[in-house]
Design an enzyme around this catalytic site. Sequence first.
Site, PDB file in Angstrom:
ATOM      1  N   HIS A   1      32.441  40.933  18.219  1.00  0.00           N
ATOM      2  CA  HIS A   1      33.664  41.172  18.989  1.00  0.00           C
ATOM      3  C   HIS A   1      34.746  40.189  18.561  1.00  0.00           C
ATOM      4  O   HIS A   1      35.892  40.581  18.315  1.00  0.00           O
ATOM      5  CB  HIS A   1      33.379  41.038  20.486  1.00  0.00           C
ATOM      6  CG  HIS A   1      34.616  41.003  21.335  1.00  0.00           C
ATOM      7  ND1 HIS A   1      35.485  42.078  21.442  1.00  0.00           N
ATOM      8  CD2 HIS A   1      35.148  40.016  22.111  1.00  0.00           C
ATOM      9  CE1 HIS A   1      36.481  41.753  22.243  1.00  0.00           C
ATOM     10  NE2 HIS A   1      36.307  40.510  22.661  1.00  0.00           N
TER      11      HIS A   1
ATOM     12  N   HIS B   1      30.225  40.792  24.258  1.00  0.00           N
ATOM     13  CA  HIS B   1      30.865  39.504  23.983  1.00  0.00           C
ATOM     14  C   HIS B   1      30.002  38.675  23.035  1.00  0.00           C
ATOM     15  O   HIS B   1      29.224  37.821  23.454  1.00  0.00           O
ATOM     16  CB  HIS B   1      31.137  38.756  25.285  1.00  0.00           C
ATOM     17  CG  HIS B   1      32.222  39.371  26.093  1.00  0.00           C
ATOM     18  ND1 HIS B   1      31.980  40.129  27.222  1.00  0.00           N
ATOM     19  CD2 HIS B   1      33.575  39.369  25.929  1.00  0.00           C
ATOM     20  CE1 HIS B   1      33.127  40.555  27.724  1.00  0.00           C
ATOM     21  NE2 HIS B   1      34.112  40.110  26.959  1.00  0.00           N
TER      22      HIS B   1
ATOM     23  N   HIS C   1      38.314  33.365  20.782  1.00  0.00           N
ATOM     24  CA  HIS C   1      38.763  33.574  22.161  1.00  0.00           C
ATOM     25  C   HIS C   1      37.634  33.819  23.161  1.00  0.00           C
ATOM     26  O   HIS C   1      37.839  33.670  24.365  1.00  0.00           O
ATOM     27  CB  HIS C   1      39.758  34.744  22.222  1.00  0.00           C
ATOM     28  CG  HIS C   1      39.093  36.083  22.198  1.00  0.00           C
ATOM     29  ND1 HIS C   1      38.584  36.650  21.049  1.00  0.00           N
ATOM     30  CD2 HIS C   1      38.815  36.957  23.198  1.00  0.00           C
ATOM     31  CE1 HIS C   1      38.044  37.803  21.333  1.00  0.00           C
ATOM     32  NE2 HIS C   1      38.163  38.029  22.641  1.00  0.00           N
ATOM     33  N   ASP C   2      36.435  34.185  22.697  1.00  0.00           N
ATOM     34  CA  ASP C   2      35.308  34.423  23.605  1.00  0.00           C
ATOM     35  C   ASP C   2      34.086  33.579  23.246  1.00  0.00           C
ATOM     36  O   ASP C   2      32.948  33.950  23.572  1.00  0.00           O
ATOM     37  CB  ASP C   2      34.923  35.914  23.611  1.00  0.00           C
ATOM     38  CG  ASP C   2      35.709  36.734  24.623  1.00  0.00           C
ATOM     39  OD1 ASP C   2      36.184  36.155  25.618  1.00  0.00           O
ATOM     40  OD2 ASP C   2      35.852  37.954  24.427  1.00  0.00           O
TER      41      ASP C   2
END
Length: 200
Positions: A10, A6, A46-47
């Site tokens: 990514h 993460h 998103h992360d």
Amino acid sequence: EKHPFHNFYHGFSVMQVAYVILRDTSASEYLTALDTLAVITAALCHDLAHPGVSNDYLIHTASPLALIYNDVSVLENHHARTTFELLQDPANNILSELSTEDYAQVRRVMISGILHTDMRHHIGSCERLRQVADKVASGALEHPFDVDKEADRQFLVDSVIHAADLSGQALQPDLARQWGERVLEEFKNQATREAANNLP
């Protein structure tokens, strides 16, 4: 903090795959320009600020994030909040030229897209996609989505981002192996922390 899986790479990979899905499938035919902007931006973000552990770990350790978000999609809420905190800085705010109404729309779409990367939504999303595909195949539906229905567009946005998020094993074999090794390393790191904290 850089984690094996993460991390920025990514996020960038997920954004790239989301772009390819929009470019190479009919998905973009059912989305507006604002939806497309939301897909690409949410996929990248998103992360953001991922701590390298799962929602369950954060909940079981009564982490500050779990307390803030009441144990509900802890990481995903954190990523969405971090995204919009970064966008508050004029140097980062790629949405600054949008009207108030368009900004609110993009924000809603992005938040939903990020929240639906929580794997707790996976089975329900797959089942809904299967139902849509079956209806199109049987002729009960001419088109899988209605561009005039915000709920249809949002489900498609959520599905594109979620599919892109899980796309590592669909890459060429060498890359798929590397991403697989990275996520396993992160899982092992969490398992070490769980053992140190006497967690199940």
